[in-house]
Design an enzyme around this catalytic site. Structure first.
Site, PDB file in Angstrom:
ATOM      1  CD  GLU A 308      45.060  41.425  56.594  1.00  0.00           C
ATOM      2  OE1 GLU A 308      44.258  42.073  55.894  1.00  0.00           O
ATOM      3  OE2 GLU A 308      45.909  40.654  56.106  1.00  0.00           O
ATOM      4  CD1 TRP A 311      47.988  43.265  54.145  1.00  0.00           C
ATOM      5  CD2 TRP A 311      48.162  44.417  52.243  1.00  0.00           C
ATOM      6  NE1 TRP A 311      48.685  42.492  53.245  1.00  0.00           N
ATOM      7  CE2 TRP A 311      48.806  43.170  52.066  1.00  0.00           C
ATOM      8  CE3 TRP A 311      48.146  45.319  51.181  1.00  0.00           C
ATOM      9  CZ2 TRP A 311      49.415  42.802  50.877  1.00  0.00           C
ATOM     10  CZ3 TRP A 311      48.752  44.952  49.987  1.00  0.00           C
ATOM     11  CH2 TRP A 311      49.377  43.712  49.846  1.00  0.00           C
ATOM     12  CD1 TRP A 339      38.465  46.031  30.458  1.00  0.00           C
ATOM     13  CD2 TRP A 339      38.559  44.072  31.537  1.00  0.00           C
ATOM     14  NE1 TRP A 339      39.429  46.139  31.432  1.00  0.00           N
ATOM     15  CE2 TRP A 339      39.514  44.958  32.108  1.00  0.00           C
ATOM     16  CE3 TRP A 339      38.432  42.788  32.051  1.00  0.00           C
ATOM     17  CZ2 TRP A 339      40.331  44.586  33.171  1.00  0.00           C
ATOM     18  CZ3 TRP A 339      39.241  42.421  33.113  1.00  0.00           C
ATOM     19  CH2 TRP A 339      40.180  43.308  33.660  1.00  0.00           C
ATOM     20  CG  ASN A 374      39.722  40.440  53.219  1.00  0.00           C
ATOM     21  OD1 ASN A 374      39.511  41.410  52.516  1.00  0.00           O
ATOM     22  ND2 ASN A 374      40.900  39.815  53.240  1.00  0.00           N
ATOM     23  CD1 TRP A 392      40.583  46.379  36.663  1.00  0.00           C
ATOM     24  CD2 TRP A 392      40.016  47.640  38.412  1.00  0.00           C
ATOM     25  NE1 TRP A 392      41.321  47.539  36.587  1.00  0.00           N
ATOM     26  CE2 TRP A 392      40.983  48.336  37.661  1.00  0.00           C
ATOM     27  CE3 TRP A 392      39.516  48.233  39.563  1.00  0.00           C
ATOM     28  CZ2 TRP A 392      41.448  49.597  38.011  1.00  0.00           C
ATOM     29  CZ3 TRP A 392      39.973  49.495  39.928  1.00  0.00           C
ATOM     30  CH2 TRP A 392      40.934  50.164  39.153  1.00  0.00           C
ATOM     31  CD1 TRP A 415      37.061  46.155  44.463  1.00  0.00           C
ATOM     32  CD2 TRP A 415      37.022  44.785  42.712  1.00  0.00           C
ATOM     33  NE1 TRP A 415      35.895  45.449  44.533  1.00  0.00           N
ATOM     34  CE2 TRP A 415      35.837  44.595  43.459  1.00  0.00           C
ATOM     35  CE3 TRP A 415      37.212  44.019  41.570  1.00  0.00           C
ATOM     36  CZ2 TRP A 415      34.856  43.677  43.093  1.00  0.00           C
ATOM     37  CZ3 TRP A 415      36.233  43.101  41.193  1.00  0.00           C
ATOM     38  CH2 TRP A 415      35.081  42.933  41.949  1.00  0.00           C
TER      39      TRP A 415
END
Length: 499
Positions: A308, A311, A339, A374, A392, A415
Site C-alpha cells: 500500500e 501504491w 456519461w 478504503n 468519475w 478514481w
C-alpha cells in the site's frame, strides 16, 4: 561572525523529525526560521475540504510549538507565495530559502515561479525530495521510461527501497535542536519597514476562522500533528507495546483492512499526505514489525501494508511523469465516454441517499468524519461510475471536498482505477455493492452504525438493499437496479474506440 539566516518553507512536511530538507538546512546553519504560507488561492479553491483544513491547522499549532522548543520560530503568513516569500526573505535577511519538492503540477509551477523570484533578488534556492521513499526520477523501466503499470513498478521500487534501507539511507533524520531565532530588534530600518507590511498572522487560525468550519473532529480517525502520528504508527505497528507484537493491527492487516466496521487500517493517510509522518518512518516501523511477527499470516500482512505504501508512491510518480492525469483520463478513449451525468442521482450519491445501504453508509461516514474506509472508497466509486454512469471526475472532486486525507495523486489514481480510465491492465472492473457488503460487512455492523434509521431492518435486507417500504420509512428506494445498469455500462464501454 553571525551565521547566515536561512528560511525553511513548510508545505506537505508538517514535522521537525525526519524532515530531509529541514535537516539539511539545520546542518548548514543554526540560524534557521520556518514559515508556512496560507495561500488565498488554496483557501478559496472549490475542492478545499474543511476536514483537511482542520487537520492542517491543528498540525501547524503543534509544529509552531516545536519550532519554539528548537530555539527558533515558525512564521505564519497569508499571501501568494510568489509575492510573499521574496519579501519575507528580504525582511529576515535570509541568504537561502529551502523547501521539499512536490509532485503536483500546480505546485511545481508555483515553485518554479517562487524560485525565479527569489533568485532574481540574489537569494539561493535549495530543494530536494522528502515525501517519497524513492524519488520519481530514479525509477525507470529497462527502456528508460516511467512505469505505467503497478506490478513492475512495485518490483523495482521494493528493490530500491530495500537497497536504500541496507545502506542506511532511510535512517530517520533527527529533529533540529539549538537553533538561533531571528532577533528582529537588531534588524536595520529597511528590514523593519518590510516587517510592518508583511501579512503575518499572530497565531494559527482555526478552520472556522478561515471560513471552513469542521465539526467532525471527534469522528475522524486521523489525528493531527507529528506526535499523534507517531503514537498512531506505534499502536498500529506493535500494539503500543514496543517490541511485543501483541494487539498490532498491522499483524492482521490482511484481511482486517477490508472490514470497514473494524479499526483494521493505520488511519495514517492524512499524516502521510500532509507530512506529519515521513514515509521512511512508516517503512521502518513495518520492517521492525517483521522481527516480532510470529506467523506467516502476520508476515504476509506486513507485506500487504508495504505494498500500500508502494501504491501511494506509484500514484505520485505517475502524476509527476504524467501531469495531464490531473485534468482527465489516462486512456484517451475515455474522453469520449457518453456519461449520463444525472445531477439528482449524483446529489443522492453525495448525500448518502441512493437506497443502497452499503454505499450510503460509506458516504455518510465521509460527510460526517472527513474519512472513508478504503474498501468503501472503491465500492462507492464503482457505484457512481458504473451504476449511476456519472463522470468519475465529479466523484473525484466530491471526495476532495470532504476528505481529510485528500491528496491529488492518490485520489486521482484511485478514481481512475475505479473508472477503468487509468493505468490498470484490467480495464473493466465493476463492484456489486450488495456482494461487497455481504463479503465485508456480513453482519451489517458498518451499515447500521452510519444508517441508524435502518438499525431495525434484517441483516439480509440491509446487505441487498431490498427493504420493504414499511421497513424503509423515509429511507429512499434504490435509485437503480445494479444488474441492468451494469449491462448498460458494458454496452457503452463496448462502443468506445479501441486503443
Amino acid at each position: 561572525m553571525a551565521p547566515d539566516r536561512w528560511l525553511f518553507w513548510h508545505r506537505r512536511d508538517l514535522r521537525l523529525g525526519d524532515n530531509l530538507g529541514l535537516a539539511a538546512a539545520a546542518a548548514a546553519t543554526p540560524a534557521l526560521t520556518g514559515v508556512y504560507l496560507f495561500d488565498p488561492e488554496w483557501l478559496e479553491a472549490a475542492d478545499l475540504a474543511p476536514a483537511r483544513l482542520w487537520f492542517l491547522c491543528e498540525s501547524l499549532r503543534e509544529l509552531q510549538q516545536r519550532w519554539r522548543q528548537a530555539g527558533s520560530e515558525l512564521l505564519l503568513v497569508r499571501g501568494r507565495p510568489v509575492d510573499v516569500l521574496p519579501s519575507l526573505a528580504e525582511a529576515c535577511g535570509a541568504a537561502v530559502v529551502t523547501w521539499n519538492r512536490d509532485v503536483e503540477p500546480a505546485a511545481r509551477q508555483r515553485d518554479r515561479q517562487v524560485a525565479s523570484a527569489l533568485q532574481a533578488s540574489g537569494r539561493r534556492v535549495l530543494v530536494d525530495w522528502d515525501q517519497l521513499l524513492v524519488p520519481p526520477e530514479e525509477i525507470r523501466t529497462g527502456s528508460g521510461e516511467p512505469y505505467r503499470v503497478y506490478g513492475p513498478f512495485l518490483r523495482n521500487w521494493r528493490g530500491q527501497v530495500t537497497a536504500r534501507d541496507a545502506a542506511g539511507l532511510l535512517t530517520p533524520a533527527a529533529a533540529p535542536q539549538g537553533l538561533v531565532g531571528l532577533d528582529r530588534a537588531a534588524l536595520g530600518p529597511e528590514a523593519q519597514a518590510l516587517w510592518q507590511h508583511l501579512p503575518l498572522l499572530a497565531a494559527v487560525p482555526t478552520a472556522g476562522e478561515l471560513g471552513h468550519p469542521f465539526d467532525g473532529a471527534d469522528l475522524c480517525p486521523c489525528r493531527p500533528g507529528e506526535r499523534a502520528a507517531g503514537i498512531q504508527l506505534e499502536a498500529f505497528a506493535d500494539g503500543g507495546a514496543s517490541g511485543s507484537g501483541h494487539g498490532a493491527a498491522l499483524f492482521a492487516y490482511e484481511p482486517g483492512r477490508n472490514i470497514p466496521s473494524e479499526a483494521g487500517t493505520s488511519a495514517l493517510s492524512a499524516a502521510l499526505s500532509l507530512g506529519c509522518l515521513s514515509p521512511r518512518q512508516a517503512w521502518l516501523a513495518s520492517e521492525a514489525a517483521r522481527l516480532t511477527a510470529r506467523s506467516d499470516e502476520a508476515l504476509a500482512s506486513i507485506t500487504v501494508w508495504q505494498q500500500e505504501l508502494a501504491w501511494r508512491e506509484f500514484y505520485q510518480h505517475a502524476l509527476f511523469h504524467f501531469p495531464e492525469l490531473a485534468e482527465g483520463p489516462y486512456r484517451p478513449q475515455w474522453r469520449q465516454f457518453p456519461w449520463d451525468n444525472n445531477r439528482p442521482w449524483f446529489e443522492a450519491w453525495r448525500l448518502g441517499l441512493t437506497g443502497m445501504p452499503f454505499v450510503d453508509a460509506a458516504m455518510r461516514q465521509l460527510n460526517a468524519s472527513g474519512w472513508m474506509h478504503n474498501r468503501c472508497r472503491m465500492v462507492v466509486a464503482s457505484f457512481l461510475v458504473k451504476d449511476l454512469i456519472c463522470d468519475w471526475r465529479w466523484g473525484e472532486t466530491a471526495f476532495m471536498q470532504r476528505l481529510v486525507d485528500g491528496d491529488l495523486a492518490a485520489n486521482n489514481g484511485g478514481w481512475q482505477w475505479s473508472a477503468s480510465s487509468g493505468m490498470d491492465p484490467k480495464p473493466l472492473r465493476i463492484f456489486n455493492p450488495a456482494t461487497q457488503a455481504g463479503r465485508f460487512d456480513g453482519e451489517a455492523s458498518y451499515i447500521r452504525s452510519w444508517l441508524p434509521e435502518l438499525a431495525h431492518v434484517a441483516t439480509a435486507d440491509l446487505i441487498s438493499g431490498q427493504i420493504a417500504p414499511l421497513e424503509r420509512g423515509d429511507y429512499p428506494a434504490p435509485l437503480v437496479d445494479h444488474r441492468l445498469q451494469q449491462a448498460r455500462f458494458k454496452a457503452l464501454y463496448a462502443g468506445l474506440p479501441k486503443p
